[in-house]
Design a protein around this motif. Structure first.
Motif, short mmCIF file in Angstrom:
data_model
loop_
_atom_site.label_atom_id
_atom_site.label_comp_id
_atom_site.label_asym_id
_atom_site.label_seq_id
_atom_site.Cartn_x
_atom_site.Cartn_y
_atom_site.Cartn_z
N LYS A 189 -1.54 8.99 -23.65
CA LYS A 189 -1.62 7.71 -24.37
C LYS A 189 -1.37 6.56 -23.41
CE LYS A 189 -2.17 10.02 -28.19
NZ LYS A 189 -1.18 10.09 -29.27
N GLY A 190 -2.20 5.56 -23.48
CA GLY A 190 -2.12 4.40 -22.60
C GLY A 190 -3.31 3.48 -22.85
N PRO A 191 -3.79 2.76 -21.87
CA PRO A 191 -3.50 2.80 -20.42
C PRO A 191 -2.32 1.90 -20.04
CG PRO A 191 -5.30 1.29 -20.86
CD PRO A 191 -4.93 1.88 -22.19
N PHE A 192 -1.85 2.11 -18.81
CA PHE A 192 -0.77 1.31 -18.25
C PHE A 192 -1.21 0.75 -16.90
CE2 PHE A 192 1.24 4.71 -20.74
CZ PHE A 192 2.06 3.97 -21.59
N SER A 193 -0.85 -0.48 -16.65
CA SER A 193 -1.12 -1.11 -15.36
C SER A 193 0.21 -1.49 -14.72
CB SER A 193 -2.00 -2.36 -15.54
OG SER A 193 -2.23 -2.99 -14.30
N LEU A 194 0.52 -0.84 -13.61
CA LEU A 194 1.79 -1.05 -12.92
C LEU A 194 1.49 -1.55 -11.51
CD1 LEU A 194 3.42 2.36 -13.96
CD2 LEU A 194 3.69 0.15 -15.11
N TYR A 195 1.55 -2.85 -11.32
CA TYR A 195 1.25 -3.45 -10.03
C TYR A 195 -0.14 -3.00 -9.57
CZ TYR A 195 6.19 -4.68 -10.13
OH TYR A 195 7.41 -5.18 -10.50
N SER A 196 -0.22 -2.16 -8.52
CA SER A 196 -1.51 -1.71 -8.01
C SER A 196 -1.96 -0.40 -8.63
CB SER A 196 -1.44 -1.53 -6.49
OG SER A 196 -1.02 -2.71 -5.84
N VAL A 197 -1.16 0.17 -9.51
CA VAL A 197 -1.45 1.50 -10.05
C VAL A 197 -1.93 1.37 -11.50
CG1 VAL A 197 -0.51 3.77 -10.60
CG2 VAL A 197 0.27 2.54 -8.55
N ASN A 198 -3.13 1.85 -11.75
CA ASN A 198 -3.69 1.81 -13.10
C ASN A 198 -3.77 3.24 -13.63
OD1 ASN A 198 -4.27 -1.07 -13.31
ND2 ASN A 198 -5.77 -0.69 -11.70
N ASP A 213 0.83 -1.21 0.00
CA ASP A 213 0.00 0.00 0.00
C ASP A 213 0.87 1.26 0.00
OD1 ASP A 213 -2.22 -1.61 0.04
OD2 ASP A 213 -2.65 -1.33 2.18
N ALA A 214 1.98 1.20 0.75
CA ALA A 214 2.86 2.37 0.82
C ALA A 214 3.49 2.64 -0.54
CB ALA A 214 3.94 2.14 1.87
N ASP A 215 3.94 1.57 -1.24
CA ASP A 215 4.53 1.74 -2.56
C ASP A 215 3.50 2.21 -3.58
OD1 ASP A 215 7.09 1.16 -1.82
OD2 ASP A 215 7.03 -0.94 -2.46
N GLN A 216 2.26 1.74 -3.41
CA GLN A 216 1.20 2.19 -4.31
C GLN A 216 0.98 3.70 -4.16
OE1 GLN A 216 -2.62 0.34 -3.73
NE2 GLN A 216 -3.61 1.54 -5.34
N ALA A 217 0.90 4.17 -2.93
CA ALA A 217 0.69 5.59 -2.69
C ALA A 217 1.86 6.41 -3.23
CB ALA A 217 0.50 5.84 -1.20
N ARG A 218 3.06 5.92 -3.00
CA ARG A 218 4.25 6.63 -3.46
C ARG A 218 4.30 6.67 -4.99
NH1 ARG A 218 10.14 4.16 -2.08
NH2 ARG A 218 11.49 5.64 -3.16
N THR A 219 4.02 5.53 -5.62
CA THR A 219 4.05 5.46 -7.08
C THR A 219 3.00 6.36 -7.69
OG1 THR A 219 4.89 3.19 -7.02
CG2 THR A 219 3.83 3.91 -9.06
N THR A 220 1.80 6.33 -7.15
CA THR A 220 0.72 7.16 -7.66
C THR A 220 1.08 8.63 -7.56
OG1 THR A 220 -0.94 5.49 -7.08
CG2 THR A 220 -1.72 7.74 -7.44
#
Length: 326
Positions: free
Chosen positions: A95-104, A77-84
């Motif tokens: 242009k996309g979409p991209f799905s990166l682990y928990s981040v869409n 969850d912490a990495d998701q928040a940081r990545t987002t």
């Protein structure tokens, strides 16, 4: 600038053993010049953001049906928040979409829909050398690599798009997929790519015939051009040149009919010219999202008649044309 050198070193390395090796005669100099530009300063700022992303690795990658790297369970969850938070600093994502682990990353364009329309009509990319001119954030580069291309290079001079590509590659890891911060006019005549894509660029060019010639100059003999662009209805003499803006875009110059565009390609020496798809852009394919909060297509159409732009022109219609170099 070492961070930026590291972005492009893998491409220079891969070119050494490629049919485009002669590009190395001019590319290092072009990049050296670029490093002194304002665009490079912007990219350096973005590079500092990207290096703050969590360092995750996974073999769970899907590039054949999407651009998906990892699954939700592999990111905390912490990495998701940081990545987002960090990736939203690279907005707008178009242009996309991209799905990166928990981040869409739900981009403005459903570029996967365009790819689904294009894919049935292209020659096999397996083991091929591919160039995408005006590649944006590189969504389609990853899909081309998913079709087993040997090497895929995109060029786009927009710093934000170059950085967005690098952010995705940060999560993917090393691959023969590259974006260079160049325009087609900065490329030498290479005659070395099996397939050249140009999607959503032609109408931005003041000289479309020169642009098509530049695309041709990158293809091997018998190589395929895949061209996607805005078109209008009409015969081979029909070309719309907006008086000022088109769908609120200032940099739109020529919107040919499909017949006119096929004539242009024929005059330039292309063969096997085919209009393989014509599609009216829908409000579902191009729209505002959490990742692109600026105005989008609905704001550029007449609210009382969405078949017209706010300027009164026909609403965006896009065609895909394929052709072979003699």
């Amino acid at each position: 600038m070492e961070k930026l050198h590291n972005w492009f070193k893998p491409c220079l390395h891969d070119l050494l053993d490629s049919p485009s090796v002669q590009w190395l005669d001019t590319l290092p100099g072009a990049l050296s010049h670029w490093y002194q530009s304002a665009a490079a300063s912007d990219c350096l700022k973005y590079a500092r953001m990207i290096e703050q992303l969590p360092a995750l690795q996974t073999d769970d990658i899907d590039l054949s049906s999407a651009v998906r790297i990892g699954t939700p369970g592999q990111m905390s969850d912490a990495d998701q928040a940081r990545t987002t938070s960090l990736l939203k600093k690279l907005m707008p994502w178009r242009k996309g979409p991209f799905s990166l682990y928990s981040v869409n990353i739900d981009t403005e364009w459903r570029s996967d829909w365009k790819w689904d329309r294009v894919l049935p009509h292209i020659q096999s990319l397996k083991g091929k050398q591919v160039l995408d001119v005006g590649c944006g954030s590189g969504y389609h580069l990853w899909r081309m690599y998913g079709e087993q291309a040997e090497m895929v290079i995109g060029i786009d001079p927009t710093p934000l798009f170059v950085a967005q590509f690098q952010a995705i590659k940060y999560f993917h890891g090393p691959a023969p997929v590259h974006v260079l911060p160049l325009g087609i006019e900065q490329m030498p005549v290479l005659n070395s790519f099996d397939t050249v894509f140009s999607m959503g660029v032609l109408y931005h060019r003041r000289d479309p015939i020169q642009f098509l010639t530049e695309l041709k100059n990158q293809l091997v003999k018998g190589g395929q051009l895949v061209l996607e662009t805005l078109v209008v209805d009409g015969d081979e003499k029909t070309v719309l040149m907006p008086t000022d803006r088109y769908a609120q875009m200032r940099n739109v110059w020529f919107l040919p009919s499909c017949d006119a565009l096929c004539l242009w390609l024929s005059r330039l020496g292309f063969t096997e010219i085919k209009v393989v798809d014509v599609d009216i852009t829908s409000l579902e394919e191009q729209r505002q999202t959490e990742w692109m909060t600026n105005q989008s297509l609905k704001d550029f159409l007449d609210p009382d008649d969405i078949s017209r732009t706010v300027e009164g022109y026909p609403s965006p219609k896009r065609a895909v044309i394929t052709a072979l170099k003699k």
